[in-house]
Design an enzyme around this catalytic site. Structure first.
Site, short mmCIF file in Angstrom:
data_model
loop_
_atom_site.label_atom_id
_atom_site.label_comp_id
_atom_site.label_asym_id
_atom_site.label_seq_id
_atom_site.Cartn_x
_atom_site.Cartn_y
_atom_site.Cartn_z
N HIS A 1 38.82 -99.15 66.97
CA HIS A 1 39.34 -100.45 66.52
C HIS A 1 38.24 -101.27 65.83
O HIS A 1 38.48 -101.97 64.86
CB HIS A 1 39.90 -101.24 67.69
CG HIS A 1 41.18 -100.69 68.21
ND1 HIS A 1 41.22 -99.61 69.04
CD2 HIS A 1 42.45 -101.04 67.98
CE1 HIS A 1 42.47 -99.33 69.32
NE2 HIS A 1 43.25 -100.18 68.68
N GLU B 1 41.15 -95.65 63.03
CA GLU B 1 41.80 -95.11 64.23
C GLU B 1 43.28 -94.80 63.99
O GLU B 1 43.96 -94.28 64.87
CB GLU B 1 41.56 -96.03 65.44
CG GLU B 1 41.92 -97.48 65.24
CD GLU B 1 43.30 -97.80 65.74
OE1 GLU B 1 43.67 -97.36 66.84
OE2 GLU B 1 44.02 -98.51 65.01
P1 ATP Z 1 49.38 -98.76 68.18
O1 ATP Z 1 49.11 -97.96 66.97
O2 ATP Z 1 50.18 -98.02 69.18
O3 ATP Z 1 49.94 -100.11 67.86
P2 ATP Z 1 46.87 -99.87 68.23
O4 ATP Z 1 45.81 -98.94 67.81
O5 ATP Z 1 47.35 -100.87 67.30
O6 ATP Z 1 48.05 -99.02 68.85
P3 ATP Z 1 45.84 -100.58 70.76
O7 ATP Z 1 45.02 -99.40 71.01
O8 ATP Z 1 47.06 -100.71 71.53
O9 ATP Z 1 46.41 -100.75 69.34
O10 ATP Z 1 44.87 -101.86 70.84
C1 ATP Z 1 45.23 -103.04 70.26
C2 ATP Z 1 44.32 -104.19 70.57
O11 ATP Z 1 44.42 -104.47 71.95
C3 ATP Z 1 42.85 -104.01 70.25
O12 ATP Z 1 42.39 -105.22 69.68
C4 ATP Z 1 42.23 -103.81 71.62
O13 ATP Z 1 40.89 -104.29 71.72
C5 ATP Z 1 43.14 -104.66 72.48
N1 ATP Z 1 43.12 -104.22 73.89
C6 ATP Z 1 43.59 -103.05 74.39
N2 ATP Z 1 43.36 -102.99 75.72
C7 ATP Z 1 42.74 -104.14 76.07
C8 ATP Z 1 42.22 -104.67 77.29
N3 ATP Z 1 42.31 -104.01 78.44
N4 ATP Z 1 41.61 -105.88 77.26
C9 ATP Z 1 41.51 -106.58 76.11
N5 ATP Z 1 41.99 -106.14 74.94
C10 ATP Z 1 42.58 -104.95 74.90
#
Ligand code: ATP
Length: 336
Positions: A305, A10
């Site tokens: 993810h 991702e």
């Molecule tokens: P960035 O690159 O901006 O840091 P990212 O891809 O690392 O984004 P996010 O998409 O922000 O990260 O997601 C990070 C984590 O947060 C994942 O493990 C996701 O499952 C968790 N997460 C996001 N929203 C929720 C939610 N509503 N409830 C539980 N966990 C969540």
């Protein structure tokens, strides 16, 4: 040295957080480039930097490239430092994502740990504190790790300023966990939280949830020590097999009814699908199960993810993942 491509999967911060955790657990150093290449604001942002710094402290690591905007990083852990730590994310960067990074190694430490984390506790795109407390940590407890978390002050985007205290009693070895069925429904409860905003917003949200869902409990919560405005609505679905938590974040310009309607829709889909594990729990369970060397769950939610975590875990640990179709859902099994 393991070489990772940060644009894989991702293409966000997940590959970095998982790699930091796994590197400390295994002692395997890694280099990552093209960090967050898939995002509008690529490279390390404050929040990712906070995760790197926390991981460096916990893993006694030597780090190159730890600066805001950096697109590559080298991380060489040299041990594990359980005990007392305090990490401040700064701004509203997510404190719970810092915890997601350092919790796996601390679960396997010889000594307990106490963490004080400051930053955002209820941020969009991160696990809200209540999800950790009610959904995720109880599952770790079933795997043998006792983790207590107290939210002393809620921090919302953009002001942040929340505070979470976490106590970790390591498991030694984590036990495998199977979540194949949800079991009978026990209760559905809703909580609408406001920080420095009118309680009327929360009441409107609960009104929508009350019309769409059969609620056993509905509660308005006002943050007592607000550092800035914020609103979140949470629905907790307790079944015999596990508890899931669904979240909607209030946003300026978005009516409270729409925020609550979005969460109601998610809960309705979850209840109709009949699967135990929701989308967010799915990606977050993979690492503990891999560390346990076994376990399986059924989920309807397949996110970038989850795919990213499957990939990065397999690079660090000698585990195999089996993904099979289970009706409209997927069964993910871990074996060592
Ligand atoms: P960035 O690159 O901006 O840091 P990212 O891809 O690392 O984004 P996010 O998409 O922000 O990260 O997601 C990070 C984590 O947060 C994942 O493990 C996701 O499952 C968790 N997460 C996001 N929203 C929720 C939610 N509503 N409830 C539980 N966990 C969540």
């Amino acid at each position: 040295m393991l070489d990772l491509d940060g644009s894989a999967g991702e293409g966000g911060g997940q590959i970095l957080r998982s790699a930091l955790a796994l590197s400390i657990v295994t002692g395997q150093p890694f280099a990552i480039d093209r960090i967050r290449a898939g995002r509008k604001n690529p490279g390390l942002q404050r929040q990712h930097l906070a995760a790197v710094e926390a991981a460096a402290a916990v893993g006694k690591a030597e780090v190159q490239g730890a600066a805001v905007g950096s697109r590559s990083l080298v991380f060489r852990p040299s041990g594990l430092a359980p005990g007392r730590h305090r990490f401040a994310v700064g701004s509203a960067g997510s404190a719970t994502l810092v915890l997601q990074t350092i919790l796996p190694p601390l679960l396997l430490a010889r000594e307990p740990s106490t963490l004080e984390l400051e930053g955002g506790t209820h941020n969009p795109w991160a696990p809200p504190f209540d999800f950790l407390e009610r959904a995720f940590l109880p599952l770790l407890a079933r795997m043998g790790a006792e983790v207590t978390a107290v939210c002393e002050r809620r921090g919302f985007y953009p002001a942040g300023g929340g505070k979470v205290r976490v106590g970790i009693r390591p498991a030694g070895k984590l036990a495998p966990l199977e979540l194949l069925e949800r079991g009978p429904l026990k209760s559905v409860s809703a909580r609408a939280i406001v920080s420095a905003l009118s309680a009327r917003i929360a009441k409107r949200e609960l009104g929508v949830l009350g019309e769409r869902l059969t609620l056993d409990c509905a509660q308005v919560v006002e943050e007592k020590d607000p550092r800035g405005p914020g609103n979140v609505v949470l629905v907790e679905v307790e079944s015999a097999g596990l508890t899931e938590v669904f979240t909607g974040f209030g946003e300026k310009g978005v009516p409270a009814e729409r925020v609550a309607g979005g969460v109601a829709g998610e809960v309705e889909r979850y209840l109709a699908e009949g699967v135990p594990v929701g989308e967010h729990l799915a990606d977050q369970l993979l690492l503990p199960l891999a560390l346990a060397g076994g376990g399986a769950f059924v989920t309807g939610g397949w996110s970038g993810h989850t795919a990213t975590n499957l990939d990065v875990i397999a690079k660090f640990l000698p585990v195999r993942f089996g993904v099979s179709e289970a009706g409209d859902a997927r069964r993910i099994a871990v074996t060592s």
